[in-house]
Design a protein around this motif. Structure first.
Motif, PDB file in Angstrom:
ATOM      1  N   GLN A  23       1.169  -0.967   0.282  1.00  0.00           N
ATOM      2  CA  GLN A  23      -0.194  -0.150  -0.636  1.00  0.00           C
ATOM      3  C   GLN A  23       0.923   1.435   0.196  1.00  0.00           C
ATOM      4  N   VAL A  24       0.527   2.337  -0.631  1.00  0.00           N
ATOM      5  CA  VAL A  24       1.365   3.533  -0.580  1.00  0.00           C
ATOM      6  C   VAL A  24       0.174   4.640  -0.174  1.00  0.00           C
ATOM      7  N   ASN A  25       0.567   4.942   0.310  1.00  0.00           N
ATOM      8  CA  ASN A  25      -0.070   6.899   0.306  1.00  0.00           C
ATOM      9  C   ASN A  25       0.016   8.146  -0.092  1.00  0.00           C
ATOM     10  N   ASN A  26      -1.041   8.407  -0.532  1.00  0.00           N
ATOM     11  CA  ASN A  26      -0.720   9.720  -1.304  1.00  0.00           C
ATOM     12  C   ASN A  26      -0.181  10.749  -0.617  1.00  0.00           C
ATOM     13  N   GLY A  27       0.960  11.374  -1.499  1.00  0.00           N
ATOM     14  CA  GLY A  27       2.246  11.720  -1.037  1.00  0.00           C
ATOM     15  C   GLY A  27       3.419  11.211  -0.286  1.00  0.00           C
ATOM     16  N   GLU A  28       3.454  10.363  -0.915  1.00  0.00           N
ATOM     17  CA  GLU A  28       4.782   9.550   0.063  1.00  0.00           C
ATOM     18  C   GLU A  28       5.450   8.939  -1.132  1.00  0.00           C
ATOM     19  N   ILE A  29       6.698   8.657  -0.995  1.00  0.00           N
ATOM     20  CA  ILE A  29       7.521   8.169  -1.545  1.00  0.00           C
ATOM     21  C   ILE A  29       8.177   7.396  -1.361  1.00  0.00           C
ATOM     22  N   VAL A  30       7.969   6.132  -2.355  1.00  0.00           N
ATOM     23  CA  VAL A  30       8.550   4.946  -1.706  1.00  0.00           C
ATOM     24  C   VAL A  30       9.154   4.605  -3.327  1.00  0.00           C
ATOM     25  N   ALA A  31      10.986   3.505  -2.372  1.00  0.00           N
ATOM     26  CA  ALA A  31      11.030   2.844  -3.242  1.00  0.00           C
ATOM     27  C   ALA A  31      11.111   1.269  -3.007  1.00  0.00           C
ATOM     28  N   ILE A 153       1.824  16.267 -16.537  1.00  0.00           N
ATOM     29  CA  ILE A 153       1.012  17.482 -16.867  1.00  0.00           C
ATOM     30  C   ILE A 153      -0.598  16.844 -16.843  1.00  0.00           C
ATOM     31  N   ASN A 154      -1.024  15.649 -16.845  1.00  0.00           N
ATOM     32  CA  ASN A 154      -2.630  14.969 -16.278  1.00  0.00           C
ATOM     33  C   ASN A 154      -3.194  15.337 -14.920  1.00  0.00           C
ATOM     34  N   ARG A 155      -1.613  16.299 -13.778  1.00  0.00           N
ATOM     35  CA  ARG A 155      -1.318  15.821 -12.526  1.00  0.00           C
ATOM     36  C   ARG A 155      -1.967  14.364 -11.786  1.00  0.00           C
ATOM     37  N   PRO A 156      -0.847  13.585 -12.371  1.00  0.00           N
ATOM     38  CA  PRO A 156      -1.230  12.171 -11.882  1.00  0.00           C
ATOM     39  C   PRO A 156      -1.585  11.782 -10.483  1.00  0.00           C
ATOM     40  N   SER A 157      -2.377  10.474 -10.192  1.00  0.00           N
ATOM     41  CA  SER A 157      -2.541  10.283  -8.960  1.00  0.00           C
ATOM     42  C   SER A 157      -0.875   9.354  -8.261  1.00  0.00           C
ATOM     43  N   VAL A 158      -0.208   8.919 -10.052  1.00  0.00           N
ATOM     44  CA  VAL A 158       1.065   8.459  -9.200  1.00  0.00           C
ATOM     45  C   VAL A 158       1.497   8.257  -9.945  1.00  0.00           C
ATOM     46  N   ILE A 159       3.067   9.144  -9.952  1.00  0.00           N
ATOM     47  CA  ILE A 159       3.981   8.823 -11.085  1.00  0.00           C
ATOM     48  C   ILE A 159       4.951   7.532 -10.565  1.00  0.00           C
ATOM     49  N   LEU A 160       5.027   6.673 -12.036  1.00  0.00           N
ATOM     50  CA  LEU A 160       5.627   5.563 -11.155  1.00  0.00           C
ATOM     51  C   LEU A 160       7.223   5.850 -12.325  1.00  0.00           C
ATOM     52  N   ALA A 161       8.499   5.051 -10.950  1.00  0.00           N
ATOM     53  CA  ALA A 161       9.834   5.389 -11.765  1.00  0.00           C
ATOM     54  C   ALA A 161      10.137   4.260 -12.290  1.00  0.00           C
ATOM     55  N   ASP A 162      10.953   4.070 -13.237  1.00  0.00           N
ATOM     56  CA  ASP A 162      11.591   2.981 -13.528  1.00  0.00           C
ATOM     57  C   ASP A 162      13.599   2.964 -13.185  1.00  0.00           C
ATOM     58  N   GLU A 163      14.422   3.371 -12.806  1.00  0.00           N
ATOM     59  CA  GLU A 163      15.050   3.344 -12.701  1.00  0.00           C
ATOM     60  C   GLU A 163      16.000   4.869 -13.250  1.00  0.00           C
ATOM     61  N   PRO A 164      15.304   5.818 -12.932  1.00  0.00           N
ATOM     62  CA  PRO A 164      14.543   6.910 -13.192  1.00  0.00           C
ATOM     63  C   PRO A 164      16.030   7.578 -13.064  1.00  0.00           C
ATOM     64  N   SER A 165      17.210   7.408 -12.599  1.00  0.00           N
ATOM     65  CA  SER A 165      18.805   8.266 -12.986  1.00  0.00           C
ATOM     66  C   SER A 165      19.628   7.271 -13.276  1.00  0.00           C
ATOM     67  N   GLY A 166      18.967   5.987 -12.699  1.00  0.00           N
ATOM     68  CA  GLY A 166      20.137   4.781 -13.853  1.00  0.00           C
ATOM     69  C   GLY A 166      21.328   5.659 -14.827  1.00  0.00           C
TER      70      GLY A 166
END
Length: 217
Positions: A23-31, A153-166
């Motif tokens: 479970q991931v809550n609104n406004g949370e950053i989870v790795a 741009i669409n103000r999504p509920s969540v952004i999913l990032a896969d190795e974004p800085s890799g």
């Protein structure tokens, strides 16, 4: 809020996910961390509705997207989920501004409004003077910031990032990580990030450890 309830996934006879609950809550950053082959990317694709689980449910803002029709699911994904990939996935024939506009145009936003939103985001991300540049004219860090703007741009509920800085050097990697937290603090944005970067994981609100298709901590 995003929930995964007893998610399983197999490819042929190989079971990749073996009953994932999170479970991931609104406004949370989870790795999400774990060794290669643990199922991290497979889980992220299911959370992003790009792949379906064999068993279990995903719930995003009270909606089980896998119960929607094909067109409804595409619309839901466009409006509620943003994606940031390791190699940005920008369309080379379009400018930074045009790349950012694309999800808004897909959601039937008027062209002028989509352009205004794109310019505001690019300005916020300190890319004002790069808006008319195509990806080949941008640095690696700039490309990833454009990708973040596109995801937002669409103000999504969540952004999913896969190795974004890799694929970034140390300076651009640190700037991107700082950006994620600025977006959470200023916009309340939720992030789920698959990463091998220990320094990024250590800064997040919570770390989900995945091993052999199971959450281990």
């Amino acid at each position: 809020m995003i929930q995964a309830i007893h998610i399983t996934k197999s490819f042929d006879r190989l079971q990749i996910l073996k009953g994932i609950d999170l479970q991931v809550n609104n406004g949370e950053i989870v790795a999400i961390v774990g060794p290669s082959g643990a199922g991290k990317t497979t889980l992220l694709q299911i959370l992003g509705t790009l792949d379906k689980p064999d068993e279990g449910r995903v719930v995003i803002d009270g909606v089980d997207p896998f119960r929607l029709t094909g067109r409804e699911l595409s619309t839901f994904r466009n409006r509620h989920i943003g994606f940031v990939f390791q190699f940005h996935q920008l369309l080379p024939e379009f400018t930074a501004e045009e790349n950012v506009m694309i999800p808004a145009l897909i959601s039937r936003e008027k062209f002028a409004i989509a352009g205004k939103k794109a310019r505001e985001l690019l300005d916020f991300l300190k890319l004002t003077d790069r808006m008319k540049h195509k990806p080949t004219e941008l640095s690696g860090g700039e490309k990833q910031r454009v990708a973040v703007a596109r995801a937002l741009i669409n103000r999504p509920s969540v952004i999913l990032a896969d190795e974004p800085s890799g694929s970034l050097d140390t300076q651009n990697r640190e700037e991107l990580h700082t950006l994620f937290f600025d977006l959470r603090n200023q916009m309340g944005q939720t992030f789920i990030i698959v990463t091998h970067d220990e320094s990024l994981a250590a800064k997040t609100d919570r770390i989900i450890h995945l091993r052999d298709g199971l959450v281990t901590g």
